[in-house]
Scaffold this motif. Sequence first.
Motif, PDB file in Angstrom:
ATOM      1  N   ARG A  95       0.812  -1.224   0.000  1.00 41.84           N
ATOM      2  CA  ARG A  95       0.000   0.000   0.000  1.00 41.84           C
ATOM      3  C   ARG A  95       0.848   1.277   0.000  1.00 41.84           C
ATOM      4  O   ARG A  95       0.396   2.310  -0.488  1.00 41.84           O
ATOM      5  CB  ARG A  95      -0.965  -0.014   1.191  1.00 41.84           C
ATOM      6  CG  ARG A  95      -1.938  -1.177   1.103  1.00 41.84           C
ATOM      7  CD  ARG A  95      -3.049  -1.104   2.106  1.00 41.84           C
ATOM      8  NE  ARG A  95      -3.904  -2.281   1.976  1.00 41.84           N
ATOM      9  CZ  ARG A  95      -5.073  -2.419   2.574  1.00 41.84           C
ATOM     10  NH1 ARG A  95      -5.528  -1.464   3.358  1.00 41.84           N
ATOM     11  NH2 ARG A  95      -5.786  -3.514   2.413  1.00 41.84           N
ATOM     12  N   ASP A 238      -9.511  -1.488   6.267  1.00 43.50           N
ATOM     13  CA  ASP A 238      -9.980  -2.414   5.241  1.00 43.50           C
ATOM     14  C   ASP A 238     -10.154  -1.642   3.936  1.00 43.50           C
ATOM     15  O   ASP A 238     -10.549  -0.476   3.945  1.00 43.50           O
ATOM     16  CB  ASP A 238     -11.337  -3.007   5.635  1.00 43.50           C
ATOM     17  CG  ASP A 238     -11.237  -3.907   6.863  1.00 43.50           C
ATOM     18  OD1 ASP A 238     -10.105  -4.251   7.256  1.00 43.50           O
ATOM     19  OD2 ASP A 238     -12.297  -4.260   7.407  1.00 43.50           O
TER      20      ASP A 238
ATOM     21  N   ARG B  46     -11.173 -11.680   1.114  1.00 42.51           N
ATOM     22  CA  ARG B  46     -10.516 -10.364   1.262  1.00 42.51           C
ATOM     23  C   ARG B  46      -9.310 -10.460   2.200  1.00 42.51           C
ATOM     24  O   ARG B  46      -8.290  -9.809   1.975  1.00 42.51           O
ATOM     25  CB  ARG B  46     -11.518  -9.324   1.767  1.00 42.51           C
ATOM     26  CG  ARG B  46     -12.584  -8.957   0.741  1.00 42.51           C
ATOM     27  CD  ARG B  46     -13.259  -7.639   1.107  1.00 42.51           C
ATOM     28  NE  ARG B  46     -13.893  -7.691   2.395  1.00 42.51           N
ATOM     29  CZ  ARG B  46     -15.138  -8.082   2.619  1.00 42.51           C
ATOM     30  NH1 ARG B  46     -15.895  -8.458   1.612  1.00 42.51           N
ATOM     31  NH2 ARG B  46     -15.642  -8.106   3.823  1.00 42.51           N
ATOM     32  N   LEU B  49      -6.377 -11.841   0.402  1.00 46.01           N
ATOM     33  CA  LEU B  49      -5.756 -10.864  -0.494  1.00 46.01           C
ATOM     34  C   LEU B  49      -5.187  -9.667   0.266  1.00 46.01           C
ATOM     35  O   LEU B  49      -4.726  -8.696  -0.362  1.00 46.01           O
ATOM     36  CB  LEU B  49      -6.786 -10.375  -1.520  1.00 46.01           C
ATOM     37  CG  LEU B  49      -7.272 -11.440  -2.513  1.00 46.01           C
ATOM     38  CD1 LEU B  49      -8.534 -10.969  -3.232  1.00 46.01           C
ATOM     39  CD2 LEU B  49      -6.179 -11.765  -3.523  1.00 46.01           C
ATOM     40  N   SER B  50      -5.250  -9.710   1.593  1.00 42.27           N
ATOM     41  CA  SER B  50      -4.798  -8.595   2.450  1.00 42.27           C
ATOM     42  C   SER B  50      -5.567  -7.310   2.182  1.00 42.27           C
ATOM     43  O   SER B  50      -5.059  -6.210   2.409  1.00 42.27           O
ATOM     44  CB  SER B  50      -3.296  -8.332   2.274  1.00 42.27           C
ATOM     45  OG  SER B  50      -2.558  -9.485   2.531  1.00 42.27           O
ATOM     46  N   LEU B  51      -6.788  -7.445   1.697  1.00 46.97           N
ATOM     47  CA  LEU B  51      -7.612  -6.251   1.496  1.00 46.97           C
ATOM     48  C   LEU B  51      -8.250  -5.821   2.806  1.00 46.97           C
ATOM     49  O   LEU B  51      -8.503  -4.635   3.018  1.00 46.97           O
ATOM     50  CB  LEU B  51      -8.706  -6.528   0.452  1.00 46.97           C
ATOM     51  CG  LEU B  51      -8.219  -6.762  -0.966  1.00 46.97           C
ATOM     52  CD1 LEU B  51      -9.371  -7.184  -1.869  1.00 46.97           C
ATOM     53  CD2 LEU B  51      -7.551  -5.517  -1.529  1.00 46.97           C
ATOM     54  N   ASP B  52      -8.546  -6.788   3.665  1.00 48.16           N
ATOM     55  CA  ASP B  52      -9.075  -6.479   4.993  1.00 48.16           C
ATOM     56  C   ASP B  52      -7.973  -6.714   6.015  1.00 48.16           C
ATOM     57  O   ASP B  52      -7.145  -7.613   5.848  1.00 48.16           O
ATOM     58  CB  ASP B  52     -10.258  -7.388   5.324  1.00 48.16           C
ATOM     59  CG  ASP B  52     -11.550  -6.891   4.685  1.00 48.16           C
ATOM     60  OD1 ASP B  52     -11.480  -5.949   3.870  1.00 48.16           O
ATOM     61  OD2 ASP B  52     -12.616  -7.449   4.987  1.00 48.16           O
ATOM     62  N   SER B  53      -8.007  -5.895   7.047  1.00 50.28           N
ATOM     63  CA  SER B  53      -7.031  -6.099   8.111  1.00 50.28           C
ATOM     64  C   SER B  53      -7.577  -7.151   9.079  1.00 50.28           C
ATOM     65  O   SER B  53      -8.766  -7.218   9.329  1.00 50.28           O
ATOM     66  CB  SER B  53      -6.764  -4.789   8.843  1.00 50.28           C
ATOM     67  OG  SER B  53      -7.983  -4.271   9.328  1.00 50.28           O
ATOM     68  N   LEU B  65       1.737 -12.291  -0.423  1.00 44.05           N
ATOM     69  CA  LEU B  65       1.504 -11.747  -1.767  1.00 44.05           C
ATOM     70  C   LEU B  65       2.376 -10.527  -2.061  1.00 44.05           C
ATOM     71  O   LEU B  65       2.872 -10.354  -3.178  1.00 44.05           O
ATOM     72  CB  LEU B  65       0.014 -11.372  -1.902  1.00 44.05           C
ATOM     73  CG  LEU B  65      -0.494 -11.024  -3.287  1.00 44.05           C
ATOM     74  CD1 LEU B  65      -0.229 -12.153  -4.279  1.00 44.05           C
ATOM     75  CD2 LEU B  65      -1.986 -10.704  -3.252  1.00 44.05           C
ATOM     76  N   ASN B  66       2.581  -9.685  -1.032  1.00 44.43           N
ATOM     77  CA  ASN B  66       3.339  -8.447  -1.289  1.00 44.43           C
ATOM     78  C   ASN B  66       4.829  -8.692  -1.510  1.00 44.43           C
ATOM     79  O   ASN B  66       5.556  -7.776  -1.874  1.00 44.43           O
ATOM     80  CB  ASN B  66       3.110  -7.407  -0.179  1.00 44.43           C
ATOM     81  CG  ASN B  66       3.553  -7.908   1.172  1.00 44.43           C
ATOM     82  OD1 ASN B  66       3.868  -9.084   1.317  1.00 44.43           O
ATOM     83  ND2 ASN B  66       3.583  -7.027   2.147  1.00 44.43           N
TER      84      ASN B  66
END
Lengths: 239, 306
Positions: A95, A238, B46, B49-53, B65-66
């Motif tokens: 990010r 999120d 999510r 995919l690390s979209l949610d913490s 993934l990163n």
Amino acid sequence: MEILAFEYRRAKSIRTTWITSLFVILAAAAFAYLGTFADDFDEGLDRIPTTDLVAGALLGNPIVIVLIASLGAMAFGHEYRYGTIRLTLTAFPGRVGVFFGKLFTTVALTLFVVALAAVAGYALLVLLGETASGGPSWATVAWQVAVFTLTYALLAFSLTLITRNHPLGIIGPLILFLLEQAVIGLLGARLEWLPSVLPLASMQSWFSGVDVALSAGVWAAWMVGLLLVGLVLLRRRDA
Amino acid sequence: MIVTASNLHKTYGRTVAVDDLSFQVRPGQVTGFLGPNGSGKSTTLRLMLSLDSGRGVTLWDGKPLNLHAQAPKVVGAHLDAKFFHPSRSARAHLRMLAAASRTSRARVEEVISLMGLESVAKKKPKGFSLGMGQRLGLATAILAEPEVLLLDEPANGLDPQSIHWLRDYLKYYASQGRTVLVSSHLLSEMEVMADHVVVIARGRLLADESVEDLVNRSTTNDVLIRSPRVDELAAALTEELGPDAVRLESPDALAVSDASTDRVGDIAFRHGLPVAELTKRTASLEQAFLELTESGQDFRIGGGVA
């Protein structure tokens, strides 16, 4: 570098970017020309210098503020509004990279559009024969316009990222502009130090050459601080 | 590529959405991700995919993934049919995402053609139907030819032909040694599409096994035997198989569990009892799923809050 290519395509592929940029250019040209009427009404004065006209069209103009804020708010505003942030953060799981990619794109786009706007304003004045010497140097106009427009673009960028609210990101900087003027008007006489800690007033002091180091420092602290808050929230929240 | 989700955990206030969930998704097969509404499937995807913490980690071939150089080459995800800018054309949307992975324009055109989006490629997606939005989302997921596909309800809104195409495509994709994880409510589709299933309820793992094993575990796998002398037949079967194995299905039929048709037919033959019908009944994935999730479901239609 993929993030920059991605951001370039993101910004380029929506009509809002083009329309907003065009409006910035048209507004700058129009206000630069309208500025010439000021000396027509008062024949006792010399003609207003060209650099003043170009700078006046871009500095402190609420229409330009809103348009520039629109450019700044787009980077994250559209992404959160339409859910594409999840596609972006899947493609770029880091990010921090996304943040700096969008920041760089916003800065580059803003400076490019404002440079075109300044050139358009100057070209119109030349075409109409409304040029006069004197006033600030072009270098002074250039850095002040750059700082002024980046201020509003980055305020919009940060506010959109912090609130995840695109409309608020656009009008937020204008509200801040008006709020600062109101607060200074009401409390400035009692609290003399107040203008020196506010971001936009500090920017104006910097432009005027008053306590340059302090004013520039306060301005920079506000900008960096807001961007850092946005970055921390981007990393923790999120998508 | 093996995808390993370990101890995924996510709470919203005091509600636990995903509760220390761990499972693996293996290459070469389609893995179905099943669970009742609100069971935490989308949240899990999510989190992966690390979209949610949240807590836990997902490793993609052993790495987060990163840490992969190009995430779009690792995983392509389709989480929602409405994730697009309404005034960015479908082609521009795909070209933008192609830039994230240096995918060529030729591949963009190939995907547009594969998904049947040629006629709408220049159009703004704000007027797209749900089905067309799903196609664009799927196009987004497969664009960079990732090693792993993660799809959340991809068949929603698709017409029967498109669902059939999707099923064949995902099976083909997995057959290339790639990894496919699909969440869906269409259990009949999953039964023919998936080789393996991960079933969750209330964010907890209920099953992680092959479709065949899950279905075979169902209590509705039994043998139906019909006879005009059902009482004598029931006595004979109970004597040999035990009372729990025999249940009266109708006035002239019995349901026998834990026994093959051969065994049941043999018992009837040895007791000299006539048989009008002898049928093996196999549970569907839907039946197995319903049995499995019966106790783990938060909201049941007609049942209120469990």
